[in-house]
Enzyme design. Structure first.
Site, PDB file in Angstrom:
ATOM      1  N   ASP A 157      93.035   4.733 -13.727  1.00 28.60           N
ATOM      2  CA  ASP A 157      94.094   5.635 -14.201  1.00 28.60           C
ATOM      3  C   ASP A 157      93.527   6.629 -15.214  1.00 28.60           C
ATOM      4  OD1 ASP A 157      96.205   4.051 -12.814  1.00 28.60           O
ATOM      5  OD2 ASP A 157      95.536   2.533 -14.231  1.00 28.60           O
ATOM      6  N   HIS A 185      99.277  -1.167 -15.451  1.00 26.30           N
ATOM      7  CA  HIS A 185      98.708  -0.442 -14.309  1.00 26.30           C
ATOM      8  C   HIS A 185      99.780  -0.416 -13.220  1.00 26.30           C
ATOM      9  CE1 HIS A 185      96.236   0.928 -11.048  1.00 26.30           C
ATOM     10  NE2 HIS A 185      96.525  -0.144 -10.361  1.00 26.30           N
TER      11      HIS A 185
END
Ligand code: NAX
Length: 333
Positions: A157, A185
Site C-alpha cells: 500500500d 490492509h
C-alpha cells in the site's frame, strides 16, 4: 552461517516471484547464504516440487539448501525469518467472516508451531489476508517470542501511494518519502501524505502538499486509488497483485533486517500498545516506524493529526477491533 528463511504458501503466485528475489540476495544481503524452507499444504506438494526444481535450476550461489514440506513444525525448526504468505483464498460466495474463520485456524496453528520450534529471535512477516488480524492471532499463539517480532505487510500500500505521488509530480519514486499507511490492509486503510516530502531535481525538498498543490486530490482521489488498487489490478489481470506484492515483501523484510535510513520512515503493521496516536491496544495497526540496525523498531512519535486524519484513523481501528473480536470468537467456539 546460512539464514533459515521460511516462506509459507510457497506454491502460490506471490511466492513464485518472492523466492527468486530472496534466493538472489535482494532481501537478506547479496553475500548472505540462505536455507530456503518452502511450506504449503499436502495437495500442493507436486507443484512445490516444481518450484524447488526451478530454484535449483537458477543455479544461484547463495542458496545452500531448499526444503519443501507440508509440516509447519518441520518448517519452523530453528528458523530466523518467516514470511507467512499462505492463506485460504476467498472463494466465490464466501463471506468475509468465512474467510476470517478459515484463516484464524491456520494462523493460530502456525503460531503455536512457531512458539515451539522457531528461534526466539525469529522475525515474522504476515502477508496472507486478513493480514493484520492473522498477525494478531499468530503472535497470541506464540507467547515465547516477543510480540515486536511479528509485523504485517502494508508496504505494498505504501509503495502504491509513493508511486501515485511520484507519477503525479513527474519525479522518481525514491524522491518521495515519509508517506504513511495507517491501519488495516483493507479498503479502510488511510494513506496519508500530510507529513510526506518530495525532493526536486535541484535537490531542494518540499512537502508533498506544497508540491502537488491540489489538496482535493490528496484528500480524495489519491486515497481512494490506493485503497482500491488491489481490486483494480485484480479486475484487469484476473489475478491478484503478485509481482508488486513480492517486491513489497522484499522491501519490508530488507528494511527490517538492515534498518531504515536516517530521517526516513516506513509503514508496517505492528502491535499497538495503546499509547500512540490514540490507537487501541492489542490490534496490529499500520503505523510509521523507524528501524534500527539491531532490527528493533519504534513508532515515529509527535506527528500532528488533523481532524480529517483522526476520523479516518478511527474508522480503520474500529474495523480491526471488530475483526479481532470475531476471529477470537471463532477460535473459542
Ligand atoms: P495463492 O492462492 O496463489 O497462494 C496461496 C498459497 O497458500 C497456496 O499455494 C495455498 O495452497 C497456500 N496455503 C493455503 N493454506 C496454507 C497453509 N495452511 N499453510 C501453508 N500454505 C497454505 O495466493 P497469493 O496470490 O500468493 O496470495 C497469498 C495471500 O497474500 C492471500 O491471502 C492474499 O490475499 C494476500 N495478499 C496480501 C497482501 C498484503 O499487502 N498484505 C498483498 C498481496 C496479497 O493479496
Amino acid at each position: 552461517m546460512a539464514l533459515r528463511v521460511v516462506v509459507t504458501g510457497a506454491a502460490g503466485q506471490i511466492a513464485y516471484s518472492l523466492l527468486y528475489s530472496i534466493a538472489k540476495g535482494d532481501v537478506f544481503g547479496s553475500d548472505q547464504k540462505v536455507e530456503l524452507v518452502l511450506l504449503d499444504i499436502p495437495p500442493m506438494m507436486t507443484v512445490l516440487s516444481g518450484v524447488v526444481m526451478e530454484l535449483q535450476d537458477c543455479a544461484l550461489p547463495l542458496v545452500e539448501k531448499t526444503i519443501a514440506t507440508a509440516d509447519p513444525d518441520e518448517a519452523f525448526k530453528g528458523c530466523d525469518a518467516v514470511i507467512m504468505v499462505g492463506a485460504m483464498p476467498r472463494k466465490d460466495g464466501m463471506e468475509r467472516k468465512d474467510l476470517l474463520k478459515a484463516n484464524a485456524r491456520i494462523f493460530e496453528t502456525q503460531g503455536k508451531s512457531l512458539n515451539e520450534f522457531a528461534k526466539k529471535t525469529v522475525k515474522v512477516l504476515v502477508v496472507g489476508n486478513p493480514a493484520n488480524t492473522n498477525c494478531v492471532l499468530a503472535l497470541r499463539s506464540a507467547p515465547s517470542i516477543p510480540s515486536a517480532n511479528f509485523t504485517c505487510l502494508t508496504r505494498l500500500d505504501l509503495n502504491r501511494a509513493q508511486a501515485q505521488v511520484a507519477y503525479r509530480l513527474g519525479r522518481p519514486c525514491e524522491a518521495v518519502s515519509n508517506l504513511i499507511i495507517w491501519g488495516n490492509h483493507s479498503s479502510t486503510q488511510f494513506p496519508d501524505a500530510a507529513h510526506a516530502s518530495v525532493a526536486s531535481a535541484d535537490g531542494s525538498v518540499s512537502s508533498v502538499y506544497d508540491a502537488v498543490k491540489d489538496d482535493a486530490w490528496l484528500t480524495g482521489e489519491f486515497i481512494k486509488t490506493v485503497q482500491s488498487r488491489g481490486g483494480t489490478v485484480l479486475k484487469a489481470r484476473k489475478l491478484s497483485s503478485a509481482m508488486s506484492a513480492a517486491k513489497a515483501i522484499g522491501d519490508h523484510m530488507r528494511d527490517w533486517w538492515f534498518g531504515t535510513k536516517e530521517n526516513k520512515w516506513v509503514s508496517m503493521g505492528v502491535l499497538s500498545d495503546g499509547t500512540k496516536y490514540g490507537i487501541p491496544e492489542g490490534i496490529i495497526y499500520s503505523m510509521p516506524v523507524k528501524i534500527n540496525a539491531d532490527k528493533s523498531w519504534s513508532v515515529v512519535e509527535g506527528l500532528s493529526i488533523s481532524d480529517f486524519a483522526r476520523e479516518k484513523m478511527d474508522v480503520t481501528a474500529k474495523e480491526l477491533l471488530e475483526e479481532k473480536e470475531m476471529a477470537i470468537q471463532f477460535l473459542s467456539a
